[in-house]
Structure formats: structure tokens, C-alpha cells
Scaffold this active site. Structure first.
Site, PDB file in Angstrom:
ATOM      1  N   GLY A 270       0.880  -1.048  -0.015  1.00  0.00           N
ATOM      2  CA  GLY A 270       0.003   0.121   0.094  1.00  0.00           C
ATOM      3  C   GLY A 270       0.783   1.249  -0.031  1.00  0.00           C
ATOM      4  N   VAL A 271       0.178   2.175  -0.146  1.00  0.00           N
ATOM      5  CA  VAL A 271       0.818   3.758  -0.179  1.00  0.00           C
ATOM      6  C   VAL A 271       1.092   4.359   1.295  1.00  0.00           C
ATOM      7  CG1 VAL A 271       0.713   5.912  -1.127  1.00  0.00           C
ATOM      8  CG2 VAL A 271       0.034   4.099  -2.444  1.00  0.00           C
ATOM      9  N   GLY A 272       2.145   4.835   1.498  1.00  0.00           N
ATOM     10  CA  GLY A 272       2.094   5.563   2.828  1.00  0.00           C
ATOM     11  C   GLY A 272       3.674   5.246   3.465  1.00  0.00           C
ATOM     12  N   GLU A 295      -0.143  -2.523  -6.909  1.00  0.00           N
ATOM     13  CA  GLU A 295      -1.037  -1.302  -7.654  1.00  0.00           C
ATOM     14  C   GLU A 295      -0.424  -0.095  -7.989  1.00  0.00           C
ATOM     15  OE1 GLU A 295      -5.208  -2.012  -5.318  1.00  0.00           O
ATOM     16  OE2 GLU A 295      -3.627  -0.806  -4.134  1.00  0.00           O
ATOM     17  N   ASN A 385     -11.437   6.362   3.216  1.00  0.00           N
ATOM     18  CA  ASN A 385     -11.126   6.357   1.891  1.00  0.00           C
ATOM     19  C   ASN A 385     -11.732   5.305   0.882  1.00  0.00           C
ATOM     20  OD1 ASN A 385      -9.375   8.619   2.355  1.00  0.00           O
ATOM     21  ND2 ASN A 385      -7.588   7.221   2.566  1.00  0.00           N
ATOM     22  N   GLY A 389      -7.509  -1.886  -2.988  1.00  0.00           N
ATOM     23  CA  GLY A 389      -7.197  -3.124  -3.464  1.00  0.00           C
ATOM     24  C   GLY A 389      -6.933  -4.049  -2.486  1.00  0.00           C
ATOM     25  N   LYS A 409      -4.751   9.703  17.452  1.00  0.00           N
ATOM     26  CA  LYS A 409      -5.193  10.915  18.029  1.00  0.00           C
ATOM     27  C   LYS A 409      -4.441  10.878  19.605  1.00  0.00           C
ATOM     28  CE  LYS A 409      -8.563  11.728  15.012  1.00  0.00           C
ATOM     29  NZ  LYS A 409      -8.621  13.302  14.248  1.00  0.00           N
TER      30      LYS A 409
END
Length: 503
Positions: A270-272, A295, A385, A389, A409
């Protein structure tokens, strides 16, 4: 070959017009499929013109909204401007725009959250209704009408085939040397006519380099010269590096056990920050000839390709910082031999992911003590979001790893809870959970064994005793000892946060 204009097809030169003229072809209530995947390859001009038109119509007291389909998230120049103009009625299959998110959660915008691999099938089967117009960014158009795809493919092939009419944005801002990097597969079909996808390696090419569009379907061609949304790369923080270290240690343990080869298995990420930290660790860990079946191509994967840590990468889009984009453009001949961009019903195909044995690494919002994962809904009701995928790979990967900091938080929220408030990935699909506290390998464990391990390894110390207390009291009830819960308390942590601002 290409001079000032990148539209070389004589039949299409006559259809060149402004974005405002092209936007006039779209009517209130139309369903529009637009290109774009994670800020790459989306149309740059027409959405703004369409938003201006929506604003003018609303000012005149007339309705104007479209149903918007894309590959995944796009950019402020698409999702943002249309949402701000109140121009979207229905959105699918994934978004990350703050204005869209607010309207979805306020009930002003309908949203369908779909596994990305299934969107094409939904469209072909008619579940989503009629697609009126496709708006697709391409890099150039050859004399014979072949279209060079842009920096993402996503659902473009499906939109092109399903839409009644098509508007093209030909973007001179995209590198012409993207030509040859794409692999468009034209062998997909609905049941019962499906055939095997002949792919056994991540770098297998099974399709064509171009989109095919009957010229008569094209309403308009808009010429643009604008960059993709390229966010600056943020180096991984200390928490991300801790999580990455746990994963890297786990990989070495699995190699030593003989359960992973020394080249690992194809990586999906994944992205991040956390995935980037893992990629950074792999790149300095002595690995060679790794592969990726994912992806999105991120900064870290370019570095790994350059160093030889990664030999090939298959994806459906880029998501690069300005520095990494410059690197790609400066050395695109090198990268074109090692990167393949595919449509997302192939890049995310569950059967291919299962056959290749993908190592899937994705984020979560919260996980419960039994391994169920919520990756989409804050406090069970508010969309963040979308599932993207992650489900395509989690259920079908050889390893499905979910990562998150243990608290959020400023410590008001625990990412490990008694029961998740929404389930995207069940305990059956979750093999490994990792926080900065540690890693829990859940394979081969019963629910009660998983609970103890997740609490001990992954929960933050501020919440660990409370989780143990909940679990022990749930077991003491003697009811439902396979997966013990106290139903009256299972979501009390979420209720506490809603009432008091902390769990």
C-alpha cells in the site's frame, strides 16, 4: 515523430477543441468514467470545465450532477473541483479527497466502495448501470489511431469499451517514452467464457502496448500540458521504522525456516510511510532480484530497481514525488525495461495474486483481538477512503500483513480494540498484524490463542491491561468460548470516544 501536436491521426485532428467545448457533451445525470489512479493519469482540464459548468447551472437554479467512476483516488483537480461544485451524485470505487469524504459522510454524495479488481466485472455485468461517456488521459495518438496510455491505466480499458462516447485528453506533460511500458490485456471475459490468464511471473507481458478505440466513438480531443499530482516524499518516521524492522525480522525468520525463498515472493505494498519504510529496509538489507506485483509504483520501488534489489515491478499506476518523477524521466529507458503498467483487473487479479504467492502489506484503521480488520470506517460509520485493493491481495496473498501504529489521536484511540466497529477483512484473511509494539503471526492459531498474542505483541501498553481484562472476563462468562465476547461491552471503547473524545 511527434512535433508540436501529439494528435497525429487525421480523423481525430478535426475533433480537437477546448475543455469547455468538450464539457458541453456531458449532461446532468450522466455517468462518466474518468481515468486516474492514485494521482496519476487523470484528466487535467475537463473536470475544471465541468465543475465551472455545474456551478453556473446551480447558480441559474438548474440541477447538474454526474455519477463519477474512476480507477481509484485521483487529485484535487478532478475529485476536489467537482465535489466543491456539488457536481457529483455518485462516486466509485475509491477516493481520498477531503471534500468528497465530507460529502459522503454528510449524506450529500452516494459512494460505492468496491474491491478494485471487481469494478470492471461490475461494469461489464451491468450492475452499475449505463456508462454514458469516458474521459481518458493519454500521452499521444499515432497516425493509425493507436493511443499511448498515460501514467496510469486503472479501469481505462473498461471505460473505453463500455462508454457510448469518449473524450480524450492528450497530455504533452507526460513523457513520450512511456510508450512500451504498458501491457493492455484484451483477453478478459465474463463467465462462462473466461480463459486462463497466462501469467506465471511478475514481468510476463500478455497484452498490447496501446488502447484501441473506434474513432467514431470519440467526441472530442482536448490538448493539455499539466503534471500529475506529485506529492513530496516524506521520510518514514520513527514509528514506521519500528514497524518496518519487525516485518524485516519476520521475513528473515521465514527465510531461515524455509517458508520464504531468499528472493522472498512478489511484493504488494500500500501507499504511505510504513510501506516506504519496509521498502527502504529491504533496499539496504542485502536482498537482490526481488519482484513486485502491486497497484502503485512508489519512490521506494524506483530506488530498489536502480540498486538491483528489485528486478521488476508490475503495477497499474505511478505515485511519485517530484524528485522521483525527475529520476523516472531522466532514466526512463532503464525503467521501461523493468516496469509494466497493467489495467487494474489484471494488476489486482485475485487468481494471479494467489498463483504468484504475493506478500501483501496494507494498512488498517483498527483490528480486534481476534484478527478482524477495519480499514475503511472511522468509528464504524464514517468513511475514510475505501477498501481499495487491499481485499484483492489480503485474501489471496501467500502472506497478508496488516500494519498500523498502535495508537492514534495522541493516544486517545487504540488501534487494537475488543471488537472492530466495521469489518473489511475477516480473521480468516488476516495472517500477520504489526504495530510498533511488535508482530503477531496468527497462522495456525485458534481465536483465543490469537487474542492473547495480538494483545501482548501489538497493543499499546496504555491499553494492554484493559484488553486482557476484557478478554479474561469474556472467557469467564463461559458463553461462546470459541470467540469470547461481552456483547454489551464489545463496542464500549468506541462509544467512549464518541462521548468523551477518548477510548
Amino acid at each position: 515523430m511527434f512535433s508540436e501536436s501529439r494528435v497525429l491521426c487525421p480523423q481525430l485532428k478535426s475533433k480537437i477543441m477546448t475543455a469547455e467545448q468538450a464539457a458541453a457533451f456531458i449532461s446532468d445525470g450522466d455517468t462518466v468514467g474518468m481515468s486516474g489512479f492514485t494521482g496519476a493519469g487523470y484528466p487535467k482540464s475537463l473536470p475544471r470545465a465541468l465543475a465551472d459548468r455545474a456551478g453556473a447551472e446551480h447558480k441559474a437554479g438548474r440541477p447538474f450532477q454526474i455519477n463519477l467512476w474512476t480507477g481509484a483516488s485521483t487529485a484535487p483537480e478532478l475529485d476536489g473541483v467537482l465535489a466543491e461544485a456539488q457536481g457529483i451524485n455518485m462516486r466509485l470505487p475509491f477516493q481520498s479527497d477531503p471534500t468528497c469524504r465530507k460529502q459522503i459522510n454528510n449524506g450529500q454524495m452516494h459512494y460505492i466502495d468496491i474491491h478494485l479488481s471487481e469494478v470492471s466485472q461490475y461494469a461489464w455485468s451491468g450492475f452499475l448501470g449505463k456508462l454514458n461517456i469516458a474521459v481518458i488521459e493519454v500521452t499521444a495518438i499515432h497516425e493509425d489511431g493507436r493511443l499511448i496510455p498515460s501514467s496510469s491505466i486503472g479501469n481505462n480499458k473498461t471505460w473505453i469499451e463500455q462508454a457510448d462516447k469518449i473524450i480524450l485528453e492528450v497530455n504533452k506533460g507526460q513523457n513520450l517514452k512511456l510508450e512500451g511500458m504498458h501491457d493492455i490485456y484484451y483477453g478478459t471475459a465474463l463467465p462462462p467464457h473466461r480463459k486462463p490468464i497466462l501469467m506465471t511471473k511478475t514481468d510476463d507481458r500478455i497484452g498490447d502496448s496501446y488502447f484501441r478505440i473506434p474513432p467514431e466513438k470519440i467526441l472530442a480531443v482536448v490538448e493539455t500540458d499539466a503534471p500529475d499530482r506529485n506529492s513530496p516524499f516524506t521520510p518514514p518516521d520513527a514509528t514506521s521504522r519500528q514497524i518496518a524492522d519487525h516485518i524485516l525480522d519476520f521475513f528473515q525468520f521465514e527465510i531461515n525456516k524455509g517458508r520464504l525463498p531468499k528472493e522472498l515472493l512478489p511484493l504488494q505494498s500500500g501507499v504511505g510511510n510504513i510501506p516506504n519504510a519496509v521498502l527502504e529496509g529491504l533496499d539496504t538489507g542485502g536482498y537482490k532480484n526481488l519482484t513486485a506485483y502491486t497497484e502503485v509504483i512508489q519512490d521506494g520501488m524506483l530506488k530498489m530497481l536502480k540498486s538491483g534489489t528489485l528486478s521488476s515491478a508490475s503495477a497499474t499506476a505511478f505515485s511519485l514525488s517530484p524528485v522521483a518523477l525527475e529520476e523516472l524521466n531522466d532514466n526512463i529507458d532503464f525503467y521501461r525495461e523493468r516496469i509494466i503498467l497493467r489495467q487494474q483487473d489484471i494488476s489486482n487479479h485475485p487468481e494471479v495474486a494467489r498463483r504468484l504467492g504475493v506478500i501483501a502489506m496494507n494498512g488498517l484503521l483498527e483490528a480486534d483481538i481476534y484478527g478482524n480488520v477495519n480499514s475503511t470506517h472511522v468509528m464504524g460509520t464514517r468513511m475514510m477512503n475505501g477498501i481499495g485493493g487491499s481485499g484483492d491481495f489480503a485474501r489471496n496473498g501467500y502472506l497478508s500483513i496488516f500494519v498500523t501504529p498502535s495508537i492514534a489521536k495522541n493516544g486517545a484511540i487504540s488501534s487494537i480494540v475488543p471488537m472492530v466497529s466495521h469489518v473489511d477483512h475477516t480473521e480468516h484473511d488476516t495472517k500477520v498484524i504489526v504495530t510498533e509494539q511488535g508482530l503477531a503471526d496468527l497462522r495456525g492459531l485458534s481465536p483465543r490463542q490469537r487474542a492473547k498474542l495480538i494483545i501482548d505483541k501489538c497493543a499499546h501498553p496504555d491499553f494492554r491491561d484493559r484488553l486482557h481484562d476484557y478478554f479474561e472476563r469474556a472467557c469467564a462468562t463461559g458463553r461462546g468460548m470459541h470467540t469470547p465476547h461481552i456483547l454489551g461491552e464489545a463496542l464500549s471503547w468506541h462509544e467512549n470516544f464518541e462521548r468523551y473524545g477518548k477510548m
